[in-house]
Scaffold this motif. Sequence first.
Motif, mmCIF file in Angstrom:
data_model
loop_
_atom_site.group_PDB
_atom_site.id
_atom_site.type_symbol
_atom_site.label_atom_id
_atom_site.label_comp_id
_atom_site.label_asym_id
_atom_site.label_seq_id
_atom_site.Cartn_x
_atom_site.Cartn_y
_atom_site.Cartn_z
ATOM 1 N N GLY A 189 0.817 -1.202 0.000
ATOM 2 C CA GLY A 189 0.000 0.000 0.000
ATOM 3 C C GLY A 189 0.852 1.254 0.000
ATOM 4 N N ASP A 243 1.101 -2.455 -4.603
ATOM 5 C CA ASP A 243 0.028 -1.482 -4.381
ATOM 6 C C ASP A 243 -1.034 -1.605 -5.467
ATOM 7 O OD1 ASP A 243 -1.403 0.549 -3.153
ATOM 8 O OD2 ASP A 243 0.054 2.118 -3.582
ATOM 9 N N THR A 244 -2.206 -1.051 -5.176
ATOM 10 C CA THR A 244 -3.295 -0.989 -6.140
ATOM 11 C C THR A 244 -3.326 0.361 -6.848
ATOM 12 O OG1 THR A 244 -4.783 -0.264 -4.383
ATOM 13 C CG2 THR A 244 -4.757 -2.619 -4.889
ATOM 14 N N SER A 251 -7.133 1.473 -3.241
ATOM 15 C CA SER A 251 -8.261 0.769 -2.631
ATOM 16 C C SER A 251 -9.233 1.697 -1.930
ATOM 17 C CB SER A 251 -7.744 -0.270 -1.630
ATOM 18 O OG SER A 251 -7.126 -1.322 -2.319
ATOM 19 N N GLY A 290 -8.615 -4.045 -0.911
ATOM 20 C CA GLY A 290 -7.255 -4.570 -0.949
ATOM 21 C C GLY A 290 -7.248 -6.087 -0.966
ATOM 22 N N THR A 292 -5.173 -0.980 0.891
ATOM 23 C CA THR A 292 -4.348 -2.035 0.314
ATOM 24 C C THR A 292 -3.474 -2.697 1.364
ATOM 25 O OG1 THR A 292 -4.331 -0.901 -1.828
ATOM 26 C CG2 THR A 292 -2.663 -2.589 -1.474
#
Length: 172
Positions: A10, A41-42, A95, A102, A148
Amino acid sequence: MRGNIYIGLGGSGIKTVDAIKQQFYSDDFIYNIASAFCAIDTDREALSNCGFLSAEELVDIGVVNPRLIYTANKDKFDIPDKNIHYLSNICNSGSGQVRSNGHFCFLHNDSFLRNKILSVYHELTNTKSKITISNIDVHLFFSSCGGTGSGIFYDIAKLIKEIIPNSNIICY
Protein backbone atom coordinates in the motif's frame (compact mmCIF):
# COMPACT_ATOMS: atom_id res chain seq x y z
CA MET A 1 25.21 -13.42 6.19
CA ARG A 2 21.56 -12.75 6.91
CA GLY A 3 19.28 -12.02 3.95
CA ASN A 4 16.56 -9.40 4.02
CA ILE A 5 13.52 -8.91 1.85
CA TYR A 6 11.80 -5.54 2.24
CA ILE A 7 8.19 -5.49 1.07
CA GLY A 8 6.02 -2.38 1.07
CA LEU A 9 2.25 -2.88 1.01
CA GLY A 10 0.00 0.00 0.00
CA GLY A 11 0.86 3.69 -0.10
CA SER A 12 2.63 4.00 3.26
CA GLY A 13 4.50 0.75 2.80
CA ILE A 14 5.85 1.52 -0.65
CA LYS A 15 7.01 4.98 0.42
CA THR A 16 8.84 3.42 3.37
CA VAL A 17 10.56 0.73 1.30
CA ASP A 18 11.53 3.32 -1.34
CA ALA A 19 13.12 5.46 1.42
CA ILE A 20 14.92 2.42 2.88
CA LYS A 21 16.43 1.57 -0.49
CA GLN A 22 17.45 5.20 -0.96
CA GLN A 23 19.19 5.15 2.42
CA PHE A 24 20.92 1.83 1.70
CA TYR A 25 22.39 3.18 -1.50
CA SER A 26 23.29 6.67 -0.29
CA ASP A 27 26.91 7.73 -0.08
CA ASP A 28 26.76 7.97 3.71
CA PHE A 29 25.63 4.41 4.33
CA ILE A 30 27.92 1.40 4.23
CA TYR A 31 25.78 -1.26 2.60
CA ASN A 32 26.82 -4.88 2.86
CA ILE A 33 23.57 -6.64 3.58
CA ALA A 34 22.10 -9.05 1.06
CA SER A 35 18.68 -7.65 0.31
CA ALA A 36 15.81 -7.54 -2.15
CA PHE A 37 12.98 -5.05 -2.44
CA CYS A 38 9.35 -5.23 -3.51
CA ALA A 39 6.52 -2.67 -3.50
CA ILE A 40 2.93 -3.89 -3.88
CA ASP A 41 0.03 -1.48 -4.38
CA THR A 42 -3.30 -0.99 -6.14
CA ASP A 43 -2.45 2.63 -6.96
CA ARG A 44 -0.48 2.81 -10.21
CA GLU A 45 0.35 6.49 -9.74
CA ALA A 46 1.82 5.91 -6.27
CA LEU A 47 3.98 3.12 -7.65
CA SER A 48 5.23 5.37 -10.45
CA ASN A 49 6.29 7.97 -7.88
CA CYS A 50 8.84 5.63 -6.30
CA GLY A 51 12.20 7.14 -7.10
CA PHE A 52 14.60 4.41 -6.00
CA LEU A 53 12.78 1.15 -6.65
CA SER A 54 13.25 -0.38 -10.09
CA ALA A 55 10.39 -1.32 -12.40
CA GLU A 56 11.00 -5.00 -11.53
CA GLU A 57 10.48 -4.20 -7.84
CA LEU A 58 7.10 -2.50 -8.40
CA VAL A 59 4.00 -4.71 -8.34
CA ASP A 60 0.71 -3.25 -9.53
CA ILE A 61 -2.25 -5.31 -8.30
CA GLY A 62 -4.94 -2.88 -9.41
CA VAL A 63 -7.94 -4.61 -10.99
CA VAL A 64 -9.72 -3.51 -14.15
CA ASN A 65 -13.50 -4.04 -14.07
CA PRO A 66 -13.60 -5.29 -10.45
CA ARG A 67 -17.42 -5.36 -10.22
CA LEU A 68 -17.64 -7.52 -13.33
CA ILE A 69 -14.97 -9.88 -11.99
CA TYR A 70 -16.69 -10.08 -8.61
CA THR A 71 -20.10 -10.78 -10.16
CA ALA A 72 -18.69 -13.59 -12.31
CA ASN A 73 -16.70 -15.16 -9.43
CA LYS A 74 -18.59 -14.46 -6.19
CA ASP A 75 -17.50 -17.80 -4.71
CA LYS A 76 -13.84 -16.82 -4.92
CA PHE A 77 -14.16 -13.51 -3.05
CA ASP A 78 -15.26 -13.03 0.55
CA ILE A 79 -16.34 -9.40 0.31
CA PRO A 80 -18.88 -8.12 2.85
CA ASP A 81 -22.17 -7.23 1.13
CA LYS A 82 -21.99 -3.68 2.47
CA ASN A 83 -18.62 -3.15 0.68
CA ILE A 84 -19.46 -4.49 -2.78
CA HIS A 85 -20.39 -1.03 -4.06
CA TYR A 86 -16.84 0.18 -3.24
CA LEU A 87 -15.31 -2.25 -5.75
CA SER A 88 -15.85 0.12 -8.65
CA ASN A 89 -13.33 2.54 -7.11
CA ILE A 90 -10.22 0.30 -7.37
CA CYS A 91 -9.32 0.35 -11.05
CA ASN A 92 -5.60 1.22 -10.65
CA SER A 93 -6.24 4.19 -8.38
CA GLY A 94 -5.92 2.57 -4.98
CA SER A 95 -8.26 0.77 -2.63
CA GLY A 96 -9.86 3.94 -1.31
CA GLN A 97 -9.05 3.03 2.29
CA VAL A 98 -11.41 0.03 2.09
CA ARG A 99 -9.70 -3.11 3.40
CA SER A 100 -11.98 -5.48 1.52
CA ASN A 101 -10.89 -3.78 -1.74
CA GLY A 102 -7.26 -4.57 -0.95
CA HIS A 103 -8.18 -8.14 -0.06
CA PHE A 104 -10.15 -8.46 -3.32
CA CYS A 105 -7.09 -7.30 -5.30
CA PHE A 106 -4.91 -9.84 -3.49
CA LEU A 107 -7.33 -12.68 -4.22
CA HIS A 108 -7.62 -11.68 -7.87
CA ASN A 109 -3.81 -11.48 -8.23
CA ASP A 110 -2.91 -14.45 -6.00
CA SER A 111 -0.94 -16.43 -8.63
CA PHE A 112 0.81 -13.30 -9.90
CA LEU A 113 1.83 -12.33 -6.35
CA ARG A 114 2.99 -15.86 -5.57
CA ASN A 115 5.25 -15.81 -8.64
CA LYS A 116 6.54 -12.32 -7.83
CA ILE A 117 7.46 -13.18 -4.23
CA LEU A 118 9.08 -16.40 -5.40
CA SER A 119 11.05 -14.37 -7.94
CA VAL A 120 12.22 -11.91 -5.25
CA TYR A 121 13.26 -14.83 -3.05
CA HIS A 122 15.21 -16.46 -5.90
CA GLU A 123 16.86 -13.14 -6.77
CA LEU A 124 18.10 -12.87 -3.20
CA THR A 125 19.25 -16.47 -2.79
CA ASN A 126 20.67 -17.05 -6.27
CA THR A 127 22.46 -13.85 -7.15
CA LYS A 128 23.31 -11.84 -4.07
CA SER A 129 24.89 -14.29 -1.64
CA LYS A 130 24.96 -17.77 -0.22
CA ILE A 131 21.80 -17.43 1.83
CA THR A 132 19.75 -20.38 2.94
CA ILE A 133 16.08 -20.27 3.80
CA SER A 134 16.88 -20.55 7.49
CA ASN A 135 18.26 -17.03 7.72
CA ILE A 136 16.00 -14.73 5.73
CA ASP A 137 14.12 -11.89 7.39
CA VAL A 138 11.10 -10.55 5.52
CA HIS A 139 10.19 -7.01 6.57
CA LEU A 140 6.59 -6.01 5.79
CA PHE A 141 5.75 -2.30 5.88
CA PHE A 142 2.11 -1.16 5.75
CA SER A 143 -0.45 1.05 7.41
CA SER A 144 -3.33 -0.43 9.36
CA CYS A 145 -5.44 2.59 8.35
CA GLY A 146 -5.49 2.26 4.56
CA GLY A 147 -7.09 -0.18 2.17
CA THR A 148 -4.35 -2.03 0.31
CA GLY A 149 -1.75 -2.51 3.05
CA SER A 150 -4.25 -3.33 5.78
CA GLY A 151 -6.30 -5.47 3.40
CA ILE A 152 -3.43 -7.69 2.21
CA PHE A 153 -0.82 -7.86 4.98
CA TYR A 154 -2.16 -11.09 6.47
CA ASP A 155 -2.55 -12.72 3.03
CA ILE A 156 0.98 -11.68 2.04
CA ALA A 157 2.46 -12.96 5.33
CA LYS A 158 0.68 -16.29 4.86
CA LEU A 159 1.90 -16.49 1.25
CA ILE A 160 5.48 -15.75 2.33
CA LYS A 161 5.33 -18.56 4.90
CA GLU A 162 4.17 -20.96 2.18
CA ILE A 163 7.01 -19.92 -0.14
CA ILE A 164 9.77 -19.41 2.47
CA PRO A 165 8.68 -21.55 5.44
CA ASN A 166 11.64 -20.81 7.69
CA SER A 167 11.65 -17.06 7.14
CA ASN A 168 11.25 -14.57 9.95
CA ILE A 169 8.44 -12.11 9.18
CA ILE A 170 8.66 -8.74 10.86
CA CYS A 171 5.75 -6.30 10.47
CA TYR A 172 6.03 -2.55 10.82
